[in-house]
Design a protein around this motif. Structure first.
Motif, PDB file in Angstrom:
ATOM      1  N   MET A 345       5.474  54.170  19.348  1.00  0.00           N
ATOM      2  CA  MET A 345       6.699  54.540  18.639  1.00  0.00           C
ATOM      3  C   MET A 345       7.336  55.786  19.241  1.00  0.00           C
ATOM      4  O   MET A 345       8.562  55.882  19.324  1.00  0.00           O
ATOM      5  N   VAL A 346       6.510  56.743  19.670  1.00  0.00           N
ATOM      6  CA  VAL A 346       7.057  57.932  20.342  1.00  0.00           C
ATOM      7  C   VAL A 346       7.790  57.513  21.615  1.00  0.00           C
ATOM      8  O   VAL A 346       8.896  57.996  21.910  1.00  0.00           O
ATOM      9  N   MET A 347       7.172  56.623  22.384  1.00  0.00           N
ATOM     10  CA  MET A 347       7.824  56.115  23.588  1.00  0.00           C
ATOM     11  C   MET A 347       9.128  55.379  23.265  1.00  0.00           C
ATOM     12  O   MET A 347      10.114  55.472  24.003  1.00  0.00           O
ATOM     13  N   ALA A 348       9.133  54.650  22.151  1.00  0.00           N
ATOM     14  CA  ALA A 348      10.332  53.900  21.768  1.00  0.00           C
ATOM     15  C   ALA A 348      11.509  54.827  21.507  1.00  0.00           C
ATOM     16  O   ALA A 348      12.669  54.466  21.779  1.00  0.00           O
ATOM     17  N   THR A 349      11.242  56.042  21.010  1.00  0.00           N
ATOM     18  CA  THR A 349      12.336  56.981  20.748  1.00  0.00           C
ATOM     19  C   THR A 349      12.952  57.532  22.030  1.00  0.00           C
ATOM     20  O   THR A 349      14.011  58.168  21.988  1.00  0.00           O
ATOM     21  N   THR A 350      12.288  57.309  23.164  1.00  0.00           N
ATOM     22  CA  THR A 350      12.826  57.810  24.445  1.00  0.00           C
ATOM     23  C   THR A 350      13.687  56.764  25.157  1.00  0.00           C
ATOM     24  O   THR A 350      14.256  57.054  26.203  1.00  0.00           O
ATOM     25  N   ILE A 351      13.785  55.549  24.583  1.00  0.00           N
ATOM     26  CA  ILE A 351      14.585  54.499  25.222  1.00  0.00           C
ATOM     27  C   ILE A 351      16.066  54.860  25.168  1.00  0.00           C
ATOM     28  O   ILE A 351      16.599  55.213  24.114  1.00  0.00           O
ATOM     29  N   THR A 352      16.710  54.803  26.304  1.00  0.00           N
ATOM     30  CA  THR A 352      18.150  55.066  26.412  1.00  0.00           C
ATOM     31  C   THR A 352      18.810  53.925  27.188  1.00  0.00           C
ATOM     32  O   THR A 352      18.159  52.952  27.562  1.00  0.00           O
ATOM     33  N   GLN A 353      20.107  54.095  27.460  1.00  0.00           N
ATOM     34  CA  GLN A 353      20.830  53.076  28.223  1.00  0.00           C
ATOM     35  C   GLN A 353      20.302  52.935  29.650  1.00  0.00           C
ATOM     36  O   GLN A 353      20.468  51.893  30.277  1.00  0.00           O
ATOM     37  N   SER A 354      19.664  53.992  30.150  1.00  0.00           N
ATOM     38  CA  SER A 354      19.164  53.953  31.526  1.00  0.00           C
ATOM     39  C   SER A 354      17.710  53.497  31.621  1.00  0.00           C
ATOM     40  O   SER A 354      17.146  53.427  32.719  1.00  0.00           O
ATOM     41  N   THR A 355      17.086  53.187  30.481  1.00  0.00           N
ATOM     42  CA  THR A 355      15.691  52.760  30.493  1.00  0.00           C
ATOM     43  C   THR A 355      15.564  51.386  31.142  1.00  0.00           C
ATOM     44  O   THR A 355      16.309  50.457  30.815  1.00  0.00           O
ATOM     45  N   GLY A 356      14.602  51.249  32.050  1.00  0.00           N
ATOM     46  CA  GLY A 356      14.393  49.979  32.736  1.00  0.00           C
ATOM     47  C   GLY A 356      13.573  49.009  31.908  1.00  0.00           C
ATOM     48  O   GLY A 356      12.862  49.398  30.977  1.00  0.00           O
ATOM     49  N   THR A 357      13.660  47.734  32.273  1.00  0.00           N
ATOM     50  CA  THR A 357      12.931  46.709  31.522  1.00  0.00           C
ATOM     51  C   THR A 357      11.418  46.871  31.654  1.00  0.00           C
ATOM     52  O   THR A 357      10.674  46.559  30.724  1.00  0.00           O
ATOM     53  N   ALA A 358      10.951  47.387  32.786  1.00  0.00           N
ATOM     54  CA  ALA A 358       9.506  47.586  32.969  1.00  0.00           C
ATOM     55  C   ALA A 358       8.973  48.592  31.956  1.00  0.00           C
ATOM     56  O   ALA A 358       7.878  48.405  31.385  1.00  0.00           O
ATOM     57  N   GLU A 359       9.723  49.666  31.722  1.00  0.00           N
ATOM     58  CA  GLU A 359       9.298  50.667  30.737  1.00  0.00           C
ATOM     59  C   GLU A 359       9.273  50.067  29.339  1.00  0.00           C
ATOM     60  O   GLU A 359       8.342  50.326  28.559  1.00  0.00           O
ATOM     61  N   ILE A 360      10.294  49.275  29.010  1.00  0.00           N
ATOM     62  CA  ILE A 360      10.339  48.647  27.690  1.00  0.00           C
ATOM     63  C   ILE A 360       9.139  47.725  27.496  1.00  0.00           C
ATOM     64  O   ILE A 360       8.522  47.691  26.422  1.00  0.00           O
ATOM     65  N   LEU A 361       8.787  46.990  28.544  1.00  0.00           N
ATOM     66  CA  LEU A 361       7.624  46.105  28.468  1.00  0.00           C
ATOM     67  C   LEU A 361       6.350  46.890  28.193  1.00  0.00           C
ATOM     68  O   LEU A 361       5.494  46.466  27.403  1.00  0.00           O
ATOM     69  N   ILE A 362       6.212  48.047  28.830  1.00  0.00           N
ATOM     70  CA  ILE A 362       5.025  48.887  28.618  1.00  0.00           C
ATOM     71  C   ILE A 362       4.984  49.385  27.183  1.00  0.00           C
ATOM     72  O   ILE A 362       3.943  49.314  26.506  1.00  0.00           O
ATOM     73  N   TYR A 363       6.119  49.880  26.684  1.00  0.00           N
ATOM     74  CA  TYR A 363       6.165  50.434  25.330  1.00  0.00           C
ATOM     75  C   TYR A 363       5.840  49.359  24.291  1.00  0.00           C
ATOM     76  O   TYR A 363       5.057  49.591  23.356  1.00  0.00           O
TER      77      TYR A 363
END
Length: 484
Positions: A345-363
């Motif tokens: 959830m902490v990682m989810a709060t760091t998602i922005t428009q520039s966040t890549g799909t690989a990071e989203i998959l990890i979170y």
């Protein structure tokens, strides 16, 4: 070596339980895909959410009621009755000619669904000794992850190629298969409660309290209900809850025995299950919303990005159950689970428009692993902490608190988005990207708060060495053994 007849029968019993559980678990996720076609066919866009809301409401109430009735009238009888009710109401839903009929039949279907997601976990508790329950509870719990992955896909395929009615009709052959298997192979279980007294007053007061609260939370800051009506519903829900507690303290066979709340493991596990399910739905609903509305990825693309979370949830649930069975303890797994979902959830709060799909998959995968571990841990903890005569209602209570976690917090998440954007939540498609990011981040921040509370609860949980024996001739001794 060939399996023994007993092992073979146990496998068939588990298969029957899983099939029945899968039918109920799939229902809402299949409906989510089919609802646009349902609306096109039956009309009533203003009632779009009610087929979901009424199902969740009646199924949650049914969890407690039929968990108790299974103590009085037997697990097999109630479980098969639940499958029959679910199948018949599914047929009625498929033949609905307007939205009002569909909503009514979905409410009836929810009663059957509540039975199907409760009794299998009680049966596992009675079939297997405490140390083995984690493994089989994990197997059952994995069905929820499987349903979340398959549901939207099946719903889309069935609706496009066969018509939305078959989303309901497909339950018939599957339900019949479960009935046949359970009728033949369901084992004899010792009756737990011999005095058949039904707590009608508890049922009425609990139903009124929970229903009023759900409606009030759903329509806060909504144009559909005036503010004074919503306020009255909150007050009425509180009064009915107080009356419910009063009734339960005096009931001969209470719907929810108050003495369970004197057990610290029960209290902490109930809190943990409530919060963990709420956080899981926070991720399942609002990460796809962010992906679609902020990142501009299609619905199918967001579904693909969320799939690893659901797959990891399923796998983690299976592994966690195996680990509990091998180690004979559960506390470390609970702490690890809340630690993982807090990180997610902490990682989810760091998602922005520039966040890549690989990071989203990890979170999302981290969130899925943490959520999957949750399923068997706290169910086993509760079953191990209560008397044998309470194991049915205690297990039902654990499912109840898990369901309530989603039912109550989903409207709260919507309210957070609504207040942040200062507009009707139904108009989110027209909201600029900036306010949308802020609103969803606020939901995730609320999720972090829930994670921290859950982590504290899991740290306070008393661990126990799970027994590897299961003497069902003794029904009034604590199930667990040694606390550590």
């Amino acid at each position: 070596m060939e399996p023994s007849k007993n092992e073979f029968n146990i496998s068939l019993v588990m298969a029957g339980l899983m099939i029945g559980l899968l039918v109920a678990a799939l229902d809402n996720s299949i409906m989510a895909t089919a609802m646009p076609k349902v609306i096109s066919s039956l009309g009533g866009m203003v009632y779009y959410v009610w087929p979901f809301t009424i199902y969740m409401l009646t199924s949650t109430i049914a969890i407690i009621l039929f968990g108790k009735l299974s103590d009085l009238y037997g697990r097999k009888r109630i479980l098969i009755a639940g499958i029959v009710l679910f199948v018949l109401s599914s047929v009625a839903c498929g033949f609905s000619s307007n939205m009002l009929q569909l909503i009514i039949f979905r409410g009836i279907q929810g009663i059957g669904g509540g039975i199907l997601i409760t009794i299998p976990f009680i049966v596992v508790a009675e079939l297997f000794p405490p140390r083995q329950r984690g493994k089989y509870t994990g197997i059952l719990a994995s069905v929820f992850g499987i349903s979340n992955v398959l549901g939207p896909i099946l719903g889309g395929v069935i609706t496009d190629f066969m018509g939305w009615q078959w989303v309901f009709f497909v339950n018939v052959p599957v339900g019949v298969a479960a009935i046949v298997m359970l009728s033949i192979y369901f084992p004899h279980l010792k009756q737990v409660v011999r005095e058949k007294v039904i707590d009608y007053a508890g049922l009425i007061t609990m139903s009124l309290s929970f229903s009023s609260l759900c409606v009030a939370l759903t329509y806060v800051r909504s144009s559909y209900l005036p503010e004074y009506v919503v306020g009255f519903l909150f007050i009425f829900a509180a009064l009915m809850f107080i009356l419910f507690i009063h009734v339960e303290r005096r009931a001969v066979e209470p719907l929810l025995p108050m003495h369970l709340f004197k057990i610290s493991v029960f209290n902490l596990s109930a809190v943990a299950m409530f919060l963990s399910n709420a956080v899981m739905f926070c991720g399942i609903i609002y990460i796809p919303l962010f992906i679609q509305k902020v990142l501009g990825i299609s619905a199918s693309g967001s579904g693909a990005l969320i799939t690893p979370m659901l797959v990891s949830l399923t796998v983690a649930s299976l592994i966690a159950g195996q680990v509990i069975s091998k180690t004979g303890t559960y506390k470390k797994m609970g702490v690890m689970a809340f630690g993982l979902i807090t990180v997610g959830m902490v990682m989810a709060t760091t998602i922005t428009q520039s966040t890549g799909t690989a990071e989203i998959l990890i979170y999302t995968t981290i969130l899925g692993i943490g959520s999957g571990i949750m399923y068997p841990v706290f169910t086993v903890a509760i079953q191990n902490a209560v008397l044998r005569r309470d194991i049915g209602i205690a297990t039902a209570s654990s499912q109840f608190f898990r369901n309530v976690g989603a039912t109550i917090t989903l409207p709260i998440f919507g309210l957070i988005v609504n207040l942040t954007m200062n507009m009707d939540i139904n108009a989110v498609s027209s909201v600029p990207v900036g306010p949308m990011i802020t609103a969803i981040h606020n939901v995730f921040t609320f999720g972090i708060v829930m994670c921290i509370i859950g982590l504290i609860a899991s740290l306070m949980l008393k661990d126990a060495v799970l027994s590897n024996s299961n003497d069902f001739n003794v029904i009034d001794e604590p199930v667990g053994t040694e606390e550590v």
